[in-house]
Design a protein around this motif. Structure first.
Motif, PDB file in Angstrom:
ATOM      1  N   ASN A  20       0.808  -1.224   0.000  1.00 10.85           N
ATOM      2  CA  ASN A  20       0.000   0.000   0.000  1.00 10.85           C
ATOM      3  C   ASN A  20       0.839   1.271   0.000  1.00 10.85           C
ATOM      4  OD1 ASN A  20       0.930  -0.309   2.598  1.00 10.85           O
ATOM      5  ND2 ASN A  20      -0.995   0.206   3.598  1.00 10.85           N
ATOM      6  N   ASP A  21       2.114   1.191   0.395  1.00 11.09           N
ATOM      7  CA  ASP A  21       2.964   2.387   0.386  1.00 11.09           C
ATOM      8  C   ASP A  21       3.831   2.484  -0.873  1.00 11.09           C
ATOM      9  OD1 ASP A  21       4.524   0.209   0.972  1.00 11.09           O
ATOM     10  OD2 ASP A  21       5.636   1.161   2.612  1.00 11.09           O
ATOM     11  N   LYS A  22       3.609   1.587  -1.829  1.00 15.40           N
ATOM     12  CA  LYS A  22       4.374   1.582  -3.069  1.00 15.40           C
ATOM     13  C   LYS A  22       3.614   2.342  -4.154  1.00 15.40           C
ATOM     14  CE  LYS A  22       7.258   0.329  -6.376  1.00 15.40           C
ATOM     15  NZ  LYS A  22       8.603   0.922  -6.484  1.00 15.40           N
ATOM     16  N   VAL A  23       4.272   3.317  -4.762  1.00 15.55           N
ATOM     17  CA  VAL A  23       3.676   4.050  -5.879  1.00 15.55           C
ATOM     18  C   VAL A  23       4.010   3.301  -7.172  1.00 15.55           C
ATOM     19  CG1 VAL A  23       3.624   6.230  -7.156  1.00 15.55           C
ATOM     20  CG2 VAL A  23       3.876   6.252  -4.652  1.00 15.55           C
TER      21      VAL A  23
ATOM     22  N   ASP B 172      10.298  -4.851  -6.875  1.00 10.92           N
ATOM     23  CA  ASP B 172      10.395  -3.745  -5.927  1.00 10.92           C
ATOM     24  C   ASP B 172       9.022  -3.468  -5.311  1.00 10.92           C
ATOM     25  OD1 ASP B 172      11.139  -1.527  -4.488  1.00 10.92           O
ATOM     26  OD2 ASP B 172      11.278  -0.188  -6.228  1.00 10.92           O
ATOM     27  N   HIS B 173       8.632  -4.323  -4.340  1.00 12.84           N
ATOM     28  CA  HIS B 173       7.385  -4.154  -3.589  1.00 12.84           C
ATOM     29  C   HIS B 173       6.134  -4.296  -4.456  1.00 12.84           C
ATOM     30  CE1 HIS B 173       9.666  -3.078  -0.039  1.00 12.84           C
ATOM     31  NE2 HIS B 173      10.336  -2.198  -0.763  1.00 12.84           N
ATOM     32  N   THR B 174       6.261  -5.042  -5.571  1.00 17.56           N
ATOM     33  CA  THR B 174       5.110  -5.422  -6.395  1.00 17.56           C
ATOM     34  C   THR B 174       5.231  -6.903  -6.732  1.00 17.56           C
ATOM     35  OG1 THR B 174       6.124  -5.102  -8.588  1.00 17.56           O
ATOM     36  CG2 THR B 174       5.207  -3.141  -7.505  1.00 17.56           C
TER      37      THR B 174
ATOM     38  N   SER C   6      -3.713  -3.879   7.601  1.00 19.15           N
ATOM     39  CA  SER C   6      -2.792  -3.801   6.462  1.00 19.15           C
ATOM     40  C   SER C   6      -1.492  -4.524   6.788  1.00 19.15           C
ATOM     41  CB  SER C   6      -2.497  -2.338   6.104  1.00 19.15           C
ATOM     42  OG  SER C   6      -1.899  -1.673   7.195  1.00 19.15           O
ATOM     43  N   GLY C   7      -0.720  -4.807   5.722  1.00 22.64           N
ATOM     44  CA  GLY C   7       0.586  -5.436   5.898  1.00 22.64           C
ATOM     45  C   GLY C   7       0.566  -6.947   5.975  1.00 22.64           C
TER      46      GLY C   7
END
Length: 485
Positions: free
Chosen positions: A85-88, A108-110, A209-210
């Motif tokens: 959720n904090d990844k753009v 990278d966080h996806t 979350s998380g």
């Protein structure tokens, strides 16, 4: 990914890098489809796009292999788009960024898209290299597999000439898959009524979350938390305090375990501290409950803007009761294969929709190796939501793939694996939907098998592929194609 170029599977990694650079989430595979069509044209490889969007590429046999049994290599175009959720990240425009992390490759966080990008890369690498020996070869790349096997459903019965199909969508090196679960969606429209919020009250957003999430088939037995179910449980535990729900949502895909869920509640300000205390206590309890499977999640409450409406008391109670008491997770294990789930369900998505008719849209995916048990579980869930006036539809039913104990391609691959690695592979079934089940309806004469490298936690941002296993996978694929008689 320069460090990967010197490995045995360098051709696979080269194509995978190109695939990562082109956005291709489910239902948005156009850019990757066009790239493959143009690449095939430059290589003088025949490529046909069928009515549904599948690609069929054809290559003649190597010299001396013209009389061998025709083989079909099969993969799918799309990837599951999930991010922290904090990844753009915009999956429609942004490339996937692969990162070498020790023995693994991750993103990278996806999601990485190794499911099924490695398989697709290997199919293209086979077509690209004229030194690889094989008989008459077709490559079938199906569209929109992850959201409902749309390409497999739409494949025409006379589109391919091969007699052996090798599916590249399995995720454990050293295992050869000879069967898979079938599935059916239970889609629920749970009606609700609303009323105006009391302007003297305050609103708070409660969020889970998380969580790790993951594939609702292969990861369903790992004991991970379902964010939607746990949020419903948290809210149910607040029932001693007067509050009403304004909104609730969670999950994003029916075939992914929900990692996040949130609700907006409205209550008098005097209850905020007691609710916060209860939520903090429940967070500690949940972390203890899931200490073996989850390590980085939070349950939080924060003040937010007062919404214009809330659910009526009856709708509020119906929503919480229906979610909290809905059966979810592993239902039965397979007696024939150790540690393999036989029947399960995943409450994957809930969204709130307002308009002429207000309802919560809920998606549950039921999987089973046993067709009767699949429908029995789905009927149980349907009956459950009907108690709360839910309108229920069973949709997207697809068959499982029944193991063939006399499979010639299994015997060929078993011999090749033992020759290459001095040990026997395991014969397995997978608690996930492989397209082989649908293919067997239209091409009952096909001899099918599925295999792949080791991919952990697909359908989640933790997805990663074991680098060395891709070398083994690539070696076995080439040896198999050469050995087919």
């Amino acid at each position: 990914m320069q460090q990967l170029q010197s490995l045995q599977a360098a051709p696979v990694w080269s194509f995978f890098e190109k695939i990562c650079a082109i956005p291709h989430p489910s239902k948005h595979e156009e850019q990757l489809t066009l790239w493959i069509i143009n690449w095939a044209a430059k290589k003088n490889i025949a490529c046909v796009k069928d009515k549904i969007g599948n690609l069929i590429l054809t290559k003649s046999a190597s010299t001396g292999f013209e009389s061998k049994t025709p083989v079909i290599l099969q993969c799918h175009l799309d990837m599951v788009p999930q991010k922290n959720n904090d990844k753009v990240h915009d999956f429609l425009t942004d490339p996937i960024t692969p990162i070498i992390d020790g023995e693994w490759l991750r993103a990278d966080h996806t999601t990485l898209g190794a499911d099924n990008g490695i398989g697709m890369a290997s199919c293209l690498a086979i077509l690209d290299d004229d030194s690889i020996e094989h008989g008459p070869l077709e490559v079938l790349i199906t569209t929109d597999e992850e959201t409902g096997m749309i390409g497999a459903f739409g494949l025409e019965a006379n589109a391919l000439q091969g007699k052996i199909l090798i599916n590249t969508d399995s995720e454990q090196e050293g295992e050869l898959y000879v069967g898979c679960a079938g599935g059916v969606n239970v889609n629920v429209l749970l009606p609700f009524e609303k009323m105006e919020s009391d302007i003297s009250e305050n609103a708070y957003e409660i969020t889970i979350s998380g969580l790790k999430g993951g594939h609702s088939g292969v990861d369903i037995n790992l004991g991970r938390a379902n964010a939607v179910k746990e949020l419903a449980s948290v809210l149910t535990n607040l029932e001693g305090t007067p509050f009403l729900i304004s909104s609730l949502s969670g999950g994003s895909l029916r075939n992914a375990i929900p990692r996040e869920a949130k609700a907006v509640i409205v209550c008098d300000e005097q209850y905020y501290n007691s609710i916060k205390t209860v939520i903090n206590t429940l967070e500690v309890s949940l972390k203890d409950k899931y200490r073996a499977s989850e390590n980085n999640f939070t349950v939080s409450i924060t003040p937010c803007s007062l919404p214009g409406s809330v659910l009526t008391h009856t709708s509020h109670n119906n929503l919480l009761s229906s979610l909290d008491s809905c059966v979810n997770g592993v239902f039965a294990m397979d007696d024939n294969f150790p540690n393999v789930v036989e029947t399960s369900s995943n409450l994957g998505v809930i969204t709130q929709q307002t308009g002429a008719v207000n309802h919560f849209a809920i998606q549950v995916l039921v999987r089973s190796q046993v067709d009767a048990d699949k429908h029995a579980r789905a009927d149980l869930i349907a009956a459950h939501f009907k108690q709360f006036n839910g309108r229920v539809a069973k949709e997207g039913n697809y068959p499982g793939w029944t193991p063939n104990t006399d499979s010639a391609i299994y015997q060929i691959m078993e011999i090749q694996y033992e020759t290459l690695f001095a040990k026997k592979p395991k014969a397995m079934v997978i608690h996930a939907g492989l397209e082989c089940g649908l293919f067997s309806d239209k091409y009952p004469h096909w001899d099918m098998i599925s295999f792949g490298p080791t991919i952990k936690f697909p359908h989640s941002p933790d997805e990663k592929v074991h680098i060395a296993s891709v070398d083994n996978y690539w070696a076995l694929l080439k040896a198999t194609l050469k050995a087919v008689e």
